[in-house]
Design a protein around this motif. Structure first.
Motif, PDB file in Angstrom:
ATOM      1  N   ALA A 168       0.867  -1.183   0.000  1.00  0.00           N
ATOM      2  CA  ALA A 168       0.000   0.000   0.000  1.00  0.00           C
ATOM      3  C   ALA A 168       0.901   1.230   0.000  1.00  0.00           C
ATOM      4  O   ALA A 168       2.050   1.176   0.431  1.00  0.00           O
ATOM      5  N   GLY A 169       0.350   2.325  -0.493  1.00  0.00           N
ATOM      6  CA  GLY A 169       1.081   3.592  -0.429  1.00  0.00           C
ATOM      7  C   GLY A 169       1.947   3.848  -1.639  1.00  0.00           C
ATOM      8  O   GLY A 169       1.953   3.090  -2.604  1.00  0.00           O
ATOM      9  N   ASP A 170       2.705   4.904  -1.523  1.00  0.00           N
ATOM     10  CA  ASP A 170       3.375   5.486  -2.677  1.00  0.00           C
ATOM     11  C   ASP A 170       4.698   6.060  -2.190  1.00  0.00           C
ATOM     12  O   ASP A 170       4.797   6.503  -1.059  1.00  0.00           O
ATOM     13  N   ARG A 171       5.722   6.061  -3.047  1.00  0.00           N
ATOM     14  CA  ARG A 171       7.007   6.641  -2.621  1.00  0.00           C
ATOM     15  C   ARG A 171       7.514   7.666  -3.638  1.00  0.00           C
ATOM     16  O   ARG A 171       8.692   7.696  -3.967  1.00  0.00           O
ATOM     17  N   THR A 172       6.572   8.492  -4.104  1.00  0.00           N
ATOM     18  CA  THR A 172       6.939   9.525  -5.082  1.00  0.00           C
ATOM     19  C   THR A 172       8.033  10.440  -4.526  1.00  0.00           C
ATOM     20  O   THR A 172       8.981  10.794  -5.247  1.00  0.00           O
ATOM     21  N   ALA A 173       7.904  10.816  -3.254  1.00  0.00           N
ATOM     22  CA  ALA A 173       8.877  11.761  -2.675  1.00  0.00           C
ATOM     23  C   ALA A 173      10.274  11.141  -2.671  1.00  0.00           C
ATOM     24  O   ALA A 173      11.270  11.815  -2.965  1.00  0.00           O
ATOM     25  N   GLU A 174      10.338   9.844  -2.349  1.00  0.00           N
ATOM     26  CA  GLU A 174      11.643   9.168  -2.355  1.00  0.00           C
ATOM     27  C   GLU A 174      12.223   9.143  -3.774  1.00  0.00           C
ATOM     28  O   GLU A 174      13.424   9.365  -3.978  1.00  0.00           O
ATOM     29  N   PHE A 175      11.355   8.895  -4.745  1.00  0.00           N
ATOM     30  CA  PHE A 175      11.817   8.873  -6.139  1.00  0.00           C
ATOM     31  C   PHE A 175      12.344  10.253  -6.548  1.00  0.00           C
ATOM     32  O   PHE A 175      13.409  10.383  -7.165  1.00  0.00           O
ATOM     33  N   GLU A 176      11.593  11.281  -6.170  1.00  0.00           N
ATOM     34  CA  GLU A 176      12.029  12.642  -6.528  1.00  0.00           C
ATOM     35  C   GLU A 176      13.386  12.961  -5.891  1.00  0.00           C
ATOM     36  O   GLU A 176      14.267  13.538  -6.543  1.00  0.00           O
ATOM     37  N   SER A 199      15.846   3.125 -12.396  1.00  0.00           N
ATOM     38  CA  SER A 199      15.101   3.931 -11.430  1.00  0.00           C
ATOM     39  C   SER A 199      15.904   4.199 -10.155  1.00  0.00           C
ATOM     40  O   SER A 199      15.574   5.103  -9.390  1.00  0.00           O
ATOM     41  N   THR A 200      16.938   3.394  -9.929  1.00  0.00           N
ATOM     42  CA  THR A 200      17.792   3.622  -8.757  1.00  0.00           C
ATOM     43  C   THR A 200      19.145   4.221  -9.176  1.00  0.00           C
ATOM     44  O   THR A 200      20.046   4.343  -8.360  1.00  0.00           O
ATOM     45  N   ARG A 201      19.255   4.528 -10.447  1.00  0.00           N
ATOM     46  CA  ARG A 201      20.484   5.125 -10.990  1.00  0.00           C
ATOM     47  C   ARG A 201      21.715   4.278 -10.698  1.00  0.00           C
ATOM     48  O   ARG A 201      22.788   4.785 -10.340  1.00  0.00           O
ATOM     49  N   GLN A 202      21.525   2.987 -10.863  1.00  0.00           N
ATOM     50  CA  GLN A 202      22.653   2.046 -10.805  1.00  0.00           C
ATOM     51  C   GLN A 202      23.064   1.757 -12.252  1.00  0.00           C
ATOM     52  O   GLN A 202      22.304   2.006 -13.186  1.00  0.00           O
ATOM     53  N   GLU A 225      19.920  11.777  -4.361  1.00  0.00           N
ATOM     54  CA  GLU A 225      20.008  10.891  -3.197  1.00  0.00           C
ATOM     55  C   GLU A 225      20.231   9.447  -3.669  1.00  0.00           C
ATOM     56  O   GLU A 225      19.613   9.034  -4.651  1.00  0.00           O
ATOM     57  N   PRO A 226      21.042   8.658  -2.960  1.00  0.00           N
ATOM     58  CA  PRO A 226      21.202   7.255  -3.372  1.00  0.00           C
ATOM     59  C   PRO A 226      19.988   6.421  -2.974  1.00  0.00           C
ATOM     60  O   PRO A 226      19.273   6.776  -2.037  1.00  0.00           O
ATOM     61  N   TYR A 227      19.758   5.323  -3.710  1.00  0.00           N
ATOM     62  CA  TYR A 227      18.707   4.377  -3.297  1.00  0.00           C
ATOM     63  C   TYR A 227      19.222   3.621  -2.100  1.00  0.00           C
ATOM     64  O   TYR A 227      20.335   3.104  -2.103  1.00  0.00           O
TER      65      TYR A 227
END
Ligand code: NIG
Length: 397
Positions: A82-90, A282-285, A96-98
């Motif tokens: 459940a939920g969303d992690r748009t802020a973490e993605f931004e 998406s994690t810039r690896q 910021e690193p994953y």
């Protein structure tokens, strides 16, 4: 796959699909056929061959020269959440690193969600995947991390997904003692979840579970009769791949950072290297070394890793296009990896009802592209090419 998808159309007993311009069968005997037809009978493929020789059936669908493939086999997703992690993605896109710690955000949201909301979110994502040609899908627990929450996630997943994986070993919950938590994962939690899952998984990585803990979890799951897979070598080189191969895992997933020894171990084992390119991006690896693995003789699968943190997409076509355009695979190789490769990672590639293949006796899962050949998946990246989908003999799109 889901009640909605199943209900999309009442299927006749048999359907002949004719006018196939290019048919990717993944069957070594049949190869790639042109001007082909396929007969679907109930939930199985009954016949494959030249259009001109096709037997009659209750219904006929002429696909007008389009390309047909086996449905995608997405062998790695985390869709009970459940939920969303748009802020973490931004934040990540801002530099910021994953970090695996983001998982805790989704754990909190998942625990707070009611059963109906959790199930509805899963079904919505499965429908989204089915509309894009995914006909067989694995999903994991791992956002519960208590006996009750992991069991609930597995029970809901088992109602909808083709394969369910127990991932109690996703992260040590905040405030828990790591060793006591591993005891739980290998003991009471495993016993509670096992009736709903065919597989177990462990996130073997710095910040999650170390080699010794992962080894214990793999051994306990295998002793309980579950098949095993491992999240390994996602954020750096580490013991995940070797541990997976030693433990007879069906797959080791991510494989972003590999040593020569890791590649060699995979090449000389039956453990599938499941690559997750949408997650790497998406994690810039860096992207996983698909070409190197393939050339060494390892079995490669491609999967979406759909989850709200590291890879929020259900698009297997995106993974295929990335594998071709940026990872050095040919279209044929990438399509194989996203269909037959995933099937092998799930041990569903052989026998009656096999997936990822179009041959008599296989599951009646077809993906029709609005294109004359599978090459268009990479030639026209980002264009939604899915034209029709049959899953278990039913037209779901
Ligand atoms: O496969 N690596 C661990 N698990 C997921 C990430 C889940 C998350 O960030 O929520 C993965 O990438």
């Amino acid at each position: 796959m889901t009640p909605n998808a199943h209900a999309a159309a009442a299927s006749p007993t048999s359907t002949v699909v004719t006018g196939i311009g290019e048919l990717t069968t993944n069957d070594p005997g049949l190869g790639i056929l042109h001007d082909a037809a396929v007969v679907l009978e109930a939930d199985r493929v009954a016949w494959v061959g030249e259009s001109a020789a096709a037997p009659s059936a209750d219904a006929a669908v002429d696909v007008g020269g389009r390309a047909v493939l086996p449905g995608w086999v997405d062998s790695h997703t985390h869709l009970v959440f459940a939920g969303d992690r748009t802020a973490e993605f931004e934040a990540r896109m801002a530099g910021e690193p994953y970090q695996a710690g983001g998982i805790a955000t989704t754990v909190a949201r998942t625990r707070a969600a009611g059963d109906d909301a959790l199930e509805a979110n899963l079904v919505a994502h499965l429908d989204e995947a089915a509309r894009q040609g995914t006909t067989c899908l694995e999903t994991k627990t791992g956002y519960g991390l208590t006996i009750a929450d992991e069991t609930r996630s597995a029970r809901i997943a088992a109602r909808h997904a083709d394969e369910v994986t127990y991932l109690g070993a996703h992260l040590v919950p905040q405030g828990a003692d790591a060793e006591s938590y591993v005891d739980l994962v290998c003991g009471d939690m495993l016993d509670a979840v096992a009736p709903y899952a065919g597989w177990a998984d462990v996130f073997c990585e710095d910040g999650a579970f170390d080699e010794t803990q992962s080894e214990r979890i793999v051994a306990a799951a295998a002793a309980r009769g579950l098949g095993v897979r491992v999240h390994g070598n996602q954020l750096g080189e580490g013991p995940g791949v070797q541990l997976a191969v030693r433990g007879g895992a069906a797959s080791v997933d991510h494989c972003t950072y590999l040593t020569d020894e890791d590649v060699e171990a995979l090449a000389s084992s039956a453990t599938v290297a499941t690559l997750l390119p949408a997650c790497d991006l998406s994690t810039r690896q860096p992207l996983a070394p698909a070409r190197r693995l393939w050339d060494a003789g390892a079995t490669v699968a491609l999967a979406s890793n759909a989850n709200p943190g590291s890879s929020y997409t259900t698009s297997m076509a995106f993974c295929v296009a990335t594998a071709v355009l940026q990872m050095g695979l040919s279209v044929r190789e990438a399509v194989w990896a996203a269909t037959a490769g995933g099937a092998r990672a799930l041990h569903r590639d052989t026998g009656d009802g096999a997936v990822g293949v179009v041959r008599a006796g296989a599951r009646a899962d077809l993906h029709v592209l609005d294109a004359p050949s599978a090459t268009h998946l990479a030639y026209r990246p980002g264009v939604p090419l899915t034209w029709a989908v049959w899953r278990c003999g039913e037209r779901v799109r």
